[in-house]
Scaffold this motif. Sequence first.
Motif, PDB file in Angstrom:
ATOM      1  N   UNK A 620       0.826  -1.196   0.000  1.00 21.99           N
ATOM      2  CA  UNK A 620       0.000   0.000   0.000  1.00 21.99           C
ATOM      3  C   UNK A 620       0.869   1.258   0.000  1.00 21.99           C
ATOM      4  N   UNK A 621       1.873   1.213   0.873  1.00 24.45           N
ATOM      5  CA  UNK A 621       2.749   2.382   0.974  1.00 24.45           C
ATOM      6  C   UNK A 621       3.448   2.673  -0.343  1.00 24.45           C
ATOM      7  N   UNK A 622       3.981   1.607  -0.945  1.00 22.58           N
ATOM      8  CA  UNK A 622       4.697   1.775  -2.217  1.00 22.58           C
ATOM      9  C   UNK A 622       3.789   2.427  -3.251  1.00 22.58           C
ATOM     10  N   UNK A 623       2.576   1.859  -3.360  1.00 23.73           N
ATOM     11  CA  UNK A 623       1.672   2.348  -4.396  1.00 23.73           C
ATOM     12  C   UNK A 623       1.358   3.822  -4.161  1.00 23.73           C
ATOM     13  N   UNK A 624       1.069   4.135  -2.906  1.00 23.41           N
ATOM     14  CA  UNK A 624       0.725   5.528  -2.617  1.00 23.41           C
ATOM     15  C   UNK A 624       1.902   6.449  -2.909  1.00 23.41           C
TER      16      UNK A 624
END
Lengths: 1425, 102
Positions: A620-624
């Motif tokens: 999630x963090x990466x995508x955001x």
Amino acid sequence: MPFHAAVANMAALLRSARLLKISPSGLLHITATSRNGPPLGRLYSGALGGSRTGGCARLSSPASENASSSCVWPHAVGCVRGYALASDTKNTVSVELQSKQTHQFDWALAKLDHSVRRTGRITKTLLLSVFHDICSTGYHNGNQALLLLRSCGSLLPEVPLEERTVLVHSMWEKLQELGVQLDVSHYNALLKVYLQNEFKFSPTDFLTKMEAAKVYPNRVTYQRLIEAYCQNGDIEGASTILGFMKTKGLPITEAVFNSLVTGHGRADDIESAKSILSVMQGAGIEPGPDTYLSLLTIFAEKGDLDSLEKTNEEAESADCSLMDRDIMQVIFTLARAGHQQHIPNMVERLRHEKRFLPDFMNLCLSLITQGEEDTAFDILKSFPTLEPNSYNTDSPNIGNFFLRHCVNMNTAVAKIRRYCKELQESNRHRDPLTFSLNCSLEAKNFDMSLELMKILKEQGLPVKSHYFCPLLSQNVKDKNSAGVLEVVKGMQELSVSPDVDTFSKFILPAFPSTEAARQALMNAGIPVDSEAFLSVEVHSLAVSDLGKLYNLLSDPSFPPLEHNIIRHSLILGFRKSDDVESMAKITKLLFQDKRFSVSGSMPAERASYFLYYLFDNMTKMDVQAEEHKLRKYLNRLHSQKITIPEGICKGITNQLQSYNVPKLIEDVTALMSQGYGASSDSLSPDVRVAGTEAKVARLLKKLAKLKAEDKPIGTVLNNIIHALCVEENLQHALELKQQHKEEIIVTNYTSLIYLCCRQGNVEEALNLKREMSCKDSSSILDSNKYIALVRALSNNGRVEEAVDILKEMKEKEVVLTDTHTNLLFHTLNSLVGKGGVPIIRRLQDTIFALGLTKPSANLCSPLITAYLESKDLSGALEAVIDIQKRYNHMPQIHNILVGLVENGETELLQKAIGVVSQERGEMNMFYGLFFAFLQTGRIREARKIIETQGLRARPARIQWFAEKCIYANQMETLQQMVDMTAQLFDCDRDEMYSYILRLCKETNNLEKAEEVWTKMQEENIIPRERTRRMLADIMKNNGHEVPFEVPETWYDQAATTKSAVTPITAESNTEYQANLSSLCKKGKAKEAYKVLKEAEETGLTLTASLYDLTICALLAQGDFKDAMAVKDIALSRVPDFQLTNNANNLLIIAHIKKGRANNALETLKFMMQMGHIPSHPAIMKLVNALGGDGNIAGIQEVESLMKGLDTTLNISRIFVNNKALAHIKNDDMESAVELLESVYTSPDTQHNSISFVFAKVIEDGNDKALDTLSAMAERLANHFACYRPATDLFLQLLDMDKYEEAKFMLARCNALAEQNDTLRSFMSRKAKTPGQVGKLKALLSLIPDFTNKQLSSFYLMKCHYLDNDLVSAKALHEQMQKEGMVMDNVSLKRLAVLYRNAGETAPFPEPSKSFKFYTDQLKGTVTVV
Amino acid sequence: MAASSKKAMDLFVTKIPWTVARNDLVEYFGQFGLVIKCRLPFNLDTGFHKGHCWVGFKTEKAKNSVLEKDRHVLDGTTVQIQTYRNGKGPGNQKSNSDTEHD
């Protein structure tokens, strides 16, 4: 002299080293090597009589007790509260220091000891590593030095003689440098090593050197010097020393005569050699086996077979028949003298006794070292244990040691090949060639490895790419590309092409770049279009330059390559790079170019998966974080008219659903081939919640509801059946099963079968089993359940069916671990009372015949028990003989002997001892008989046995019997044994008395203990500290004053006596050193510092280790300033002075105590650079301090430093906990929560406790943080089914007496009530310290049913016992009686002790046996059920 | 969540003999179901692999069928297999008798 008594010598050496630290009586064993040595006092008069050695002597056991009680334990167990405690205790550091020191010594000793015991040899690597450790820790003493020196001779059969001597010399020098006091024992050890290594030296020079060092030679020195002269055939030299010995009045022993035999022989004067025998007899000494061996050796050197045979006969007629070990010595001599033709003659004489197996191996190794590998191989082939061992399930691998050493000695490959062939053909080794290759690779022997691989290939065996990695690794490390190319050429020769791993890890890193590698490989004529090379090349470009990668991939000359192979590299590259342009171009290539997909499939569809994996790979963090880049990328794809199928598109959007990236989702959807609106279809939460409701009734309600709604009921049903099985409610469970036959799954069947077995309902169990296999024919029960079935069947007399089950277990290849073997034992044992000899025999035979598990004495014993129970002694004896024949075990032989003695069955007894003596040796027979007589109270007979000439102490056997007595509370028998063994040779008296004391302590028998104390004084025994402590404890328990000093530490005593001998004003350097070191060890750092400054003023340079010791002592007391001053002095005196490992660890701790965590971190970094390894407490304290300071970066730094270490300590928890704390300290709750959540949602890590974090937060009164953490814990519990944090918090609240909060927490998160393991371990932990009963009760009132009543009352009683609270204990007992429960014996005994302490009489008989007995019994019942 | 359910299909294999290559592992475990991950780390100093590896399956079923088989023999050696699940790692299954009576 390589084999001669090597094992005996070493064992004695180690034993003596061990005994040395114990009691002076142990000193006897140092000289145990000579057959008739004089009284020992003379030998060790000077050095060892002094109290210094006495100090070393006590080095071992006591401090390790300290270690376990006050230092290591809290850390090792991970009891969080221990951290805070440890840093508060002022004394901690010195205790650590001391325990570490002891630990080091024990560890080194144990390692060498183990090696020698097992194999009769030591490897050079092990010896060097022990040596290195002893040096680098800065603690060393005379004992260790002796141990090291003595190890450099024949205990190193794998090392050439010259090398061994070089080794001993380098050690000698280093030890002197370190300031170890070398006394006569060390010089004698050096001499022995010289002799064993056939080192030529001048005895006169040796004596001069000793004199210069003011060490005075003793009888052993002279004896060995004579041997040295004789080895060279120098009778004249030997005579000079002999004359000298005579004038000094030293006795001339057999060993001297034996040397003379050798001496004359070497001087080619056979007649004189022979005549020595009559000279000996004239002097009143009978020639012993060693004398004959010396003679035989001479004839072997001459190759005189006739004389060899004749001497052999003579020896036999003189009742000195030679043992295998002696014959091996002759064989070795023959081989070295080049008389191989006579060797078979000698080999025939070998009896191949098992106990000489290590000697056989060492003979082979020595022969190989001497280049006589063919002879060694002949010996190997005559090895006795070569018959395939039917109980050994592993494939045969006899000769591993032989092959390995051949390889290490670089034996010709043709020879190795021949050996391998013979080993394999004779079925001794499954795959000797591959094993040889393994050895050769380990030795990084390129030429040999290559040749061996060629042979492997010739024989059609696989040669794989990674076989070459060991050959490449060093070259890669050295960046030696030429070397790498050479190996790769070798691979090509064998037509092995390097695989991906080989390329990426062991080939390419040797080159400056992939391009350079490609060029070099091409130049060398090595093809570069293999899939492996290409994928590695793609990888390296992907992570460095996507533009170049596109150029490479789009080049028409680029060969086809399935994109799956490079997918991972591409994803990695895409995530690293911002070059959206190239990313899109490469993606398009994947979509359109057929080269990148499996032939026949649509490139577009396959390539779509690439996108799926790309997103799948990101959190999630990466995508955001990368949303912007991703959107740009997707838009670019869209503009290039790339579309992806609906299914895959849905997959991607599903992943992104919860990431809160609506725009990105839109972009993905835009790529979909047909319009499709994303809709979420999340999992119904019911499924998850279902598992959390434990109560059967509620589950049933749920079941009804689900059925009404026509929803799947599998999970709920499963849970109910499980819960019912736990409740042992078979009837209900079976009914449910009947109702829902279709939904029942295999695990339900197995639980039900298990339950039936436990309740003895065999018929139903078999029915269920049949039903289960109808349902799923491949299903099998696990081992526990199979065994339960066997037990139930056999207990119901259905033996044949039980046998069938065993057969089925074999067929289904059910694996049995030790626990299962134990269960089998209990199964067999449960049949004993039912007169079950035939049943047990049938089952036992089946188990072994099927090979379900290896026969063991334990498993065989129920059969014997059954015979004994039915009073059939002759049957029992026959059975034991049979078991011995078949399985080489003698179960229960003691009980049989006891039975025979009791019943006066003389004839049978005769037979029994005959068998024992034949199978286990005379010594064991004597002990067996001795114990049997003791047990039956036939004291006179027992005494007669133990006084047998030549009998010596067997500590293990004695211990076994003593433990038995302690276990069964048989004081009288134990006392008898201790009395009778007073005169027994080699008997450790202190140990013997300590057994009595142990029993006294168990039964709180003060009177007896005092009697023991007097007796020990009478016998002149110096008790070990452990013994004294035990005595003191007993006295204190009974309110008596302890009439002697209980030393707090081992060195206290030593130091006190020492300083009495050497006054402070000592002049000479050595005395300064001794004085200083005793002060340091005594903990008088200030005084030591004064002495050191005095030395400094007089201009004395002390040894580096002494400076270090003083620094350690100062640091241990937190005196940082003075410690640094000493360091400066040291640097000025010893230019390359460095702090040792220990000092650095202490320095770190000292820094932390002063609140300078950053300085501590610097020290840590520095010491890691020096290659030192920081201690566990130092790291923990440092990380805790950094966490308290909120220093995240610091913790990360420590963590990364630790990663490089191959540490066995599980310390990841400390890092996580402290990082979280640091975040909290920095008021960054978000990061703290994120960190903890990531740890707990990652399945790779074990879920460790975070009570530490909670405790700190609660202590600090940081309510905000507590709220956040508590919310997190509940979230993890409710959404991720991860209950550990919530449970930790809950228990922490309880532990801190916040009952109400705990109660609310439980109400919010009722799944906590099911964390039985964690709750139980809390209970057992709390019940270890007094005053915790309130917490236990609180827990039990909140969650009454996490454990059964029996167990909770067990722990409650333990608490009352620790609190010495008779009133509550009584109440508990009454309560239990009211509820109709039976109190277990351990608790009952505890209660009885409470009564006794209060001076009351218990209203029930106190269980008579020991606590340990009942605890074991309790454990036994737990394993049985 | 996606990540954790995926990892649940991982197995940890130990005691792998030195002769076994990564491909051999993929091939062997491939007979139980699609292997999507197989990591066999090497010791860069010795050049030998470390004797353990992680195998990831696409489906839980594949993983379970590996676990159902009692013995896995590679190059004549029995390898050991462990699973990783939430809170129930191999190290976590301490026997009850330890905690119950001490």
